[in-house]
Design a protein around this motif. Structure first.
Motif, PDB file in Angstrom:
ATOM      1  N   THR A 142      -7.823 -10.453  -3.298  1.00 63.31           N
ATOM      2  CA  THR A 142      -6.798 -11.251  -2.615  1.00 63.31           C
ATOM      3  C   THR A 142      -7.241 -12.697  -2.466  1.00 63.31           C
ATOM      4  N   THR A 174       5.211 -13.704  -3.122  1.00 65.74           N
ATOM      5  CA  THR A 174       5.045 -12.459  -2.372  1.00 65.74           C
ATOM      6  C   THR A 174       6.266 -11.555  -2.505  1.00 65.74           C
ATOM      7  N   SER A 216      -8.383 -10.220 -11.308  1.00 67.04           N
ATOM      8  CA  SER A 216      -8.576 -11.367 -10.416  1.00 67.04           C
ATOM      9  C   SER A 216      -9.512 -12.397 -11.025  1.00 67.04           C
TER      10      SER A 216
END
Length: 236
Positions: A142, A174, A216
């Motif tokens: 995140t 989001t 990520s």
């Protein structure tokens, strides 16, 4: 790049000391409130990542620091890479210390009697340890994705303009998965539910965590390339 990394370390030295105190306070409150230290490393990593991303943009606009820095023997490319590298290294190092401290205290609690308020929040078994590792990995994912999204905007627009657009952009990003879900068919939704059931198993947790970390990292590296292009074309 080494010179830019060292400059970032000097600029952030006081800020990191302040953030350490805040991180200890927040992690302690979270542990007491939830009754477990499982979420502490995740919270610390996200706090540090977002805090340094926002503060770095603020430092750039203070006293013309962004312009003055370019008078030193380093390129804009070096500035971008140095910032990305420092934010990642500092966040991993500090949150790693919190994670190791939690493991150490939990191991100590198995052999000696600790104060009740401390003993109740420590890791007790293998399931807690697995959850500890998984949530820590989720925090890293995140934090990296958040930095990957915000840093290019700060390098492109500067703090003032980027701050106006970031809330809207983050809400849009989001909410986008929910809009995508609305257009999926029943077969696709059934496959997603099967995947979610698999993720709840120990093997599924490991596979999904590894995949998320890999994605990520790739996104973070791609963000570096985008930020370099933005910053090289920006007028200071």
């Amino acid at each position: 790049m080494k010179r830019a990394f060292a400059i970032e370390a000097i600029v952030f030295s006081k800020y990191i000391r302040q953030m350490l105190l805040s991180a200890v306070f927040v992690a302690s409150c979270l542990a007491v409130g939830t009754g477990s230290i499982i979420g502490a490393p995740m919270t610390v990593f996200m706090m540090l990542t977002f805090g340094m991303v926002a503060s770095s943009a603020a430092y750039d606009e203070q006293n013309g620091w962004a312009t003055y820095r370019l008078a030193m023997p380093m390129s804009r490319r070096d500035v971008v890479i140095g910032r990305y590298a420092f934010i990642l290294a500092a966040s991993l190092a500090i949150s790693g210390l919190f994670a190791v401290a939690g493991l150490g205290l939990s191991a100590l609690g198995q052999v000696v009697t600790l104060p009740e308020i401390l003993d109740t929040v420590l890791l007790k078994n293998g399931d807690d340890l697995m959850a500890y590792a998984a949530t820590s990995a989720v925090g890293v994912c995140t934090g990296l994705l958040l930095a990957s999204f915000c840093l290019p905007m700060f390098f492109k627009l500067g703090q003032t303009k980027a701050t106006h657009w970031l809330p809207f952009a983050m809400v849009l990003v989001t909410m986008s998965p929910f809009f995508v879900m609305q257009g999926l068919g029943e077969d696709t939704l059934a496959s997603i539910m099967q995947l979610l059931n698999y993720v709840q198993t120990p093997a599924g947790i490991g596979v999904m965590t590894s995949a998320c970390l890999g994605v990520s990292v790739v996104v973070y590296v791609a963000s570096v390339c985008v930020a370099i292009r933005f910053y090289e074309k920006r007028e200071l």
